[in-house]
Design a protein around this motif. Structure first.
Motif, PDB file in Angstrom:
ATOM      1  N   PRO A  85      -9.317   2.519  -5.833  1.00 28.97           N
ATOM      2  CA  PRO A  85      -8.777   1.751  -4.703  1.00 28.97           C
ATOM      3  C   PRO A  85      -7.333   1.377  -5.016  1.00 28.97           C
ATOM      4  CG  PRO A  85     -10.210   0.387  -6.050  1.00 28.97           C
ATOM      5  CD  PRO A  85     -10.316   1.781  -6.588  1.00 28.97           C
ATOM      6  N   ASN A  86      -6.565   0.990  -3.998  1.00 27.19           N
ATOM      7  CA  ASN A  86      -5.163   0.675  -4.250  1.00 27.19           C
ATOM      8  C   ASN A  86      -5.005  -0.481  -5.221  1.00 27.19           C
ATOM      9  OD1 ASN A  86      -4.805   2.495  -2.019  1.00 27.19           O
ATOM     10  ND2 ASN A  86      -2.727   1.689  -1.951  1.00 27.19           N
ATOM     11  N   TYR A  87      -5.945  -1.428  -5.168  1.00 28.82           N
ATOM     12  CA  TYR A  87      -5.868  -2.527  -6.111  1.00 28.82           C
ATOM     13  C   TYR A  87      -7.180  -2.638  -6.874  1.00 28.82           C
ATOM     14  CZ  TYR A  87      -1.430  -3.656  -4.152  1.00 28.82           C
ATOM     15  OH  TYR A  87      -0.126  -3.572  -3.773  1.00 28.82           O
TER      16      TYR A  87
ATOM     17  N   LEU B 138       2.079   4.894  -6.975  1.00 29.31           N
ATOM     18  CA  LEU B 138       2.623   3.545  -7.075  1.00 29.31           C
ATOM     19  C   LEU B 138       2.377   3.037  -8.496  1.00 29.31           C
ATOM     20  CD1 LEU B 138       1.234   2.068  -3.750  1.00 29.31           C
ATOM     21  CD2 LEU B 138       3.519   2.949  -4.184  1.00 29.31           C
TER      22      LEU B 138
ATOM     23  N   ARG C  65      -5.961   5.387   1.029  1.00 29.42           N
ATOM     24  CA  ARG C  65      -7.216   6.040   0.732  1.00 29.42           C
ATOM     25  C   ARG C  65      -8.354   5.268   1.388  1.00 29.42           C
ATOM     26  NH1 ARG C  65     -11.223   5.170  -3.451  1.00 29.42           N
ATOM     27  NH2 ARG C  65     -12.798   6.501  -2.579  1.00 29.42           N
TER      28      ARG C  65
ATOM     29  N   ASP D  63      -5.174  -5.517  -9.430  1.00 25.02           N
ATOM     30  CA  ASP D  63      -5.078  -6.731  -8.624  1.00 25.02           C
ATOM     31  C   ASP D  63      -5.018  -7.950  -9.551  1.00 25.02           C
ATOM     32  OD1 ASP D  63      -5.418  -8.842  -6.958  1.00 25.02           O
ATOM     33  OD2 ASP D  63      -7.031  -7.946  -5.783  1.00 25.02           O
TER      34      ASP D  63
ATOM     35  N   VAL E 188       4.680  -3.538  -5.975  1.00 21.49           N
ATOM     36  CA  VAL E 188       4.522  -2.209  -6.560  1.00 21.49           C
ATOM     37  C   VAL E 188       5.708  -1.345  -6.138  1.00 21.49           C
ATOM     38  CG1 VAL E 188       2.004  -2.232  -6.633  1.00 21.49           C
ATOM     39  CG2 VAL E 188       3.155  -1.484  -4.557  1.00 21.49           C
TER      40      VAL E 188
ATOM     41  N   LYS F 172      -8.995  -5.138   2.679  1.00 18.86           N
ATOM     42  CA  LYS F 172      -7.728  -5.825   2.408  1.00 18.86           C
ATOM     43  C   LYS F 172      -6.791  -5.727   3.609  1.00 18.86           C
ATOM     44  CE  LYS F 172      -6.811  -6.807  -2.290  1.00 18.86           C
ATOM     45  NZ  LYS F 172      -7.619  -6.030  -3.234  1.00 18.86           N
TER      46      LYS F 172
ATOM     47  N   SER G 270     -11.144   3.660   1.280  1.00 21.30           N
ATOM     48  CA  SER G 270     -12.199   3.011   0.499  1.00 21.30           C
ATOM     49  C   SER G 270     -12.455   1.658   1.137  1.00 21.30           C
ATOM     50  CB  SER G 270     -11.782   2.846  -0.958  1.00 21.30           C
ATOM     51  OG  SER G 270     -10.948   1.724  -1.110  1.00 21.30           O
TER      52      SER G 270
ATOM     53  N   PHE H   5       0.814  -1.204   0.000  1.00 20.74           N
ATOM     54  CA  PHE H   5       0.000   0.000   0.000  1.00 20.74           C
ATOM     55  C   PHE H   5       0.854   1.264   0.000  1.00 20.74           C
ATOM     56  CE2 PHE H   5      -2.951  -3.239   1.114  1.00 20.74           C
ATOM     57  CZ  PHE H   5      -4.153  -2.820   0.564  1.00 20.74           C
TER      58      PHE H   5
ATOM     59  N   ASN I 185      -9.913  -1.064   0.195  1.00 17.39           N
ATOM     60  CA  ASN I 185      -8.624  -0.930   0.862  1.00 17.39           C
ATOM     61  C   ASN I 185      -8.711  -1.387   2.311  1.00 17.39           C
ATOM     62  OD1 ASN I 185      -7.369   0.033  -1.380  1.00 17.39           O
ATOM     63  ND2 ASN I 185      -7.430   2.177  -0.761  1.00 17.39           N
TER      64      ASN I 185
END
Lengths: 355, 325
Positions: free
Chosen positions: B130-132, B205, A198, B289, B237, A206, A200, A104, A203
């Motif tokens: 989202p990050n993934y 990233l 962020r 992802d 990443v 996870k 969400s 992350f 996120n």
């Protein structure tokens, strides 16, 4: 023969020293392994074991001394190491790129570089009092929910410092970011390299699945941009996202109350800004904008942080997250609980500045 | 596995992935039908080559004819541009209409397995990503970036085709930027420049996928019993700044209001390999992802993002010294 006696004397002396060190550090003794004093090999092994233990204790002692020793102002300033920090425009992505980041985007070097500054803020500037830290579990996922105040998320930084440096497990909590920060140049890099993500649902889920401690401020922007007269009135907790998250993941919620954050930037007024601006309003505090950039300095209020007893969420069925009324009820209960904790802390704090 | 007498059609033989995929398929003894505008010089002898212009209005009938004659059972569609073109209408004809023509032919000749190359760029770089990103995330693209917009349109066409031909496997592979020792594309171009322009105060990233992994993913998808879109990404990443550092390049941060104007002008003047919209990918997050590709295709990347960049950088250093092509 003589040599054997020497060794035994040395062993006794070492044992004495070990016990003294234990006492000095105030930690529980590790039980000594059994030793056969007639067998030289066993004695040698034993001496080696004690020496190793002593070396480990020495390191621990050094660390404690470094952390607790009263320091002169010059020493303190040197420990902040400003030259190193300015050399680290890495925060802006200018120099020294990260060799690796976690999935992350956290780069632990950034926290390590800022640690002396954070420590200074925590110990000297805001004199943060922490209680209830053992309420945070040492392992497994948990959701910390806290009240929010004071324009910039220094409360997250202080909670993090408390958890990472003072909790025995030394866990690194991860905070969920308001969307607004993702657009902010430089600030978005700094916060993400420190470990924020962020806010969400994907996120957060996870992170909890990984077993992390996740911190969030359900009041969001409403909390940090409320006018001075509404300080310490915990605002609406979003739409129950925190509760839903905890229900779905089956993780406990740790309510956290922070006092002191509201006085860092007393928000006296909000001047409107053009519609397409990145900022929603122009903040007016006792120092800003009157002192220019120096007015961004947070005020030295007295802080207290209390970690409340965990609220277990595992007992609800998984479908509870879809029950909007239940979620809303739990959400309101949680808000009430944090408000109550905040009120108690406020009562104990006689002066907002002196404590 | 492949039926005995069926053949496998591949478009875009002159792209990096196309060339390598054809080599490996023929090595495995598969019957390959190659479709492109020009016959590549090193095309294996066993490949049946057809010169077809996918943008021709009648190319679908021609393709259907070829598919019937060659008993094509599978299609690997790779004829997409490896870098944005200034000729956006031709770019659109090739990427979108070309795909449409191929799908017409597939429908007519009942091709059961269709693999199409796409990019994770179709998600668009966005502050609210989202990050993934999973495959279900909306395909936002980037406003005004036609090269990526075409791929978004292709994905929509594939989705429509999927819902009408339930018996066919329609696989779109969304690749992270492909890098490695031999591939040449827009990203190798950008990371090959002496200085890489980034946006001041932004350092998103990134993830890369190694060229070998990309080829492996296409080959797996060609025989996989799977349907839908799959992200094909490398392990781990890294921030963009770290990638530029690993590439041995100078990071040149420019404030974004200035940067967009600069690149727009440079693009119009033919001095920039990318239009201004490309800068969004240096500003916001667009990491995908890869879990679904692992579960459904059994695709596990061998290389990490870091290793991928290091391999590219090693060869690029030789290129800089004119020791490698």
């Amino acid at each position: 023969m003589n040599k054997a006696v020497d060794t035994l004397d040395r062993l006794a002396a070492l044992e004495q020293e070990l016990f003294r060190t234990y006492a000095r550090l105030g930690i529980r003794r590790t039980p000594l392994p059994p030793v056969d004093k007639t067998d030289p090999e066993s004695v040698a092994l034993h001496v080696e074991w004690i020496e190793k233990e002593l070396a480990a204790l020495e390191r621990l002692l050094e660390r404690r001394v470094r952390q607790n020793r009263p320091r002169s102002l010059g020493e303190r300033l040197r420990s902040l190491n400003p030259s190193r920090l300015t050399g680290r425009a890495a925060l802006l992505g200018l120099t020294e790129p990260a060799a690796s980041v976690d999935p992350f985007g956290r780069d632990d070097r950034i926290y390590e570089q800022l640690r002396p500054w954070i420590q200074q803020l925590f110990e000297e500037y805001w004199r943060v009092e922490v209680e209830g830290l053992p309420n945070l579990p040492s392992d497994g996922a948990a959701l910390m929910v806290a009240n929010h105040g004071g324009l910039l998320p220094f409360d997250a930084l202080m909670i993090r410092y408390a958890v990472q440096e003072l909790h025995p497990a030394g866990r690194i909590p991860r905070f969920l970011l308001e969307d607004w920060f993702m657009r902010m140049p430089a600030l978005n890099i700094l916060l993400q390299r420190l470990g924020a993500v962020r806010g969400s649902r994907d996120n957060a889920r996870k992170l909890l699945e990984k077993g992390d401690v996740v911190g969030l401020f359900p009041e969001g922007a409403k909390g940090v941009t409320k006018p001075w007269r509404d300080r310490y009135r915990v605002q609406r907790f979003g739409r129950g996202g925190a509760i839903r998250l905890a229900l779905e993941a089956g993780v406990p919620i740790i309510p956290v109350a922070v006092v002191g954050n509201e006085e860092t930037y007393p928000l006296l007024g909000k001047a409107p800004l053009p519609r397409n601006s990145d900022f929603n309003f122009f903040p007016i505090t006792p120092l800003f904008p009157w002192l220019g950039p120096a007015g961004l300095m947070p005020l030295p209020s007295k802080w207290m942080i209390r970690f409340g007893e965990p609220i277990e969420m595992g007992d609800f069925p998984e479908s509870a997250a879809d029950d909007d009324i239940l979620v809303n009820t739990l959400n309101e209960e949680l808000r009430g609980r944090i408000q109550e904790m905040v009120n108690q802390l406020l009562q104990r704090r006689r002066s907002p500045w002196l404590g | 596995m492949a039926r005995k007498n069926e053949s496998i059609a591949v478009t875009g033989l002159n792209t990096f992935v196309g060339r390598e995929v054809v080599k490996r398929l023929t090595r495995d003894g598969r019957r390959v039908v190659g479709i492109d505008l020009d016959r590549p010089r090193d095309l294996p002898q066993s490949v049946q080559f057809y010169k077809v212009d996918l943008t021709l209005p009648t190319s679908d009938a021609i393709l259907a004819d070829i598919f019937r004659r060659e008993k094509v059972g599978r299609l690997i569609h790779l004829s997409f541009l490896s870098r944005p073109s200034r000729n956006v209408s031709w770019q659109h004809e090739l990427q979108v209409i070309g795909t449409l023509h191929l799908l017409h032919a597939c429908a007519a000749e009942n091709v059961k397995q269709i693999v199409v190359k796409s990019r994770t760029m179709v998600y668009g770089a966005h502050p609210l990503n989202p990050n993934y990103l999973t495959e279900d995330a909306p395909l936002r693209g980037v406003d005004g970036y036609r090269w990526v917009g075409d791929l978004v349109e292709v994905e929509q066409i594939l989705q429509r085709y999927r819902s009408r031909h339930l018996d066919a496997n329609v696989i779109s592979l969304r690749f992270a930027p492909i890098l490695g020792p031999t591939v040449r594309n827009v990203f190798t171009l950008l990371f090959g420049q002496p200085a890489v322009m980034t946006l001041f105060g932004y350092d998103p990233l990134w993830q890369l996928v190694h060229e070998e992994d990309a080829i492996a993913a296409v080959l797996r998808a060609a025989d996989a019993d799977a349907n839908g879109a799959f992200n094909i990404v490398g392990r781990h990443v890294l921030p963009l700044s770290s990638l530029i550092y690993l590439a041995g390049r100078v990071n040149l941060p420019v404030p974004h209001p200035l940067a967009y104007g600069l690149v727009r002008t440079a693009w119009l003047a033919g001095a920039s390999p990318v239009p201004a919209e490309h800068l969004d990918y240096a500003r916001f997050l667009w990491v995908a992802d890869g879990a679904r590709a692992e579960a459904a295709l059994g695709f596990v990347p061998t290389y990490s993002t870091r290793e991928t960049m290091e391999q590219f950088a090693g060869v690029q250093r030789l290129r800089d010294a004119h020791l490698a092509a």
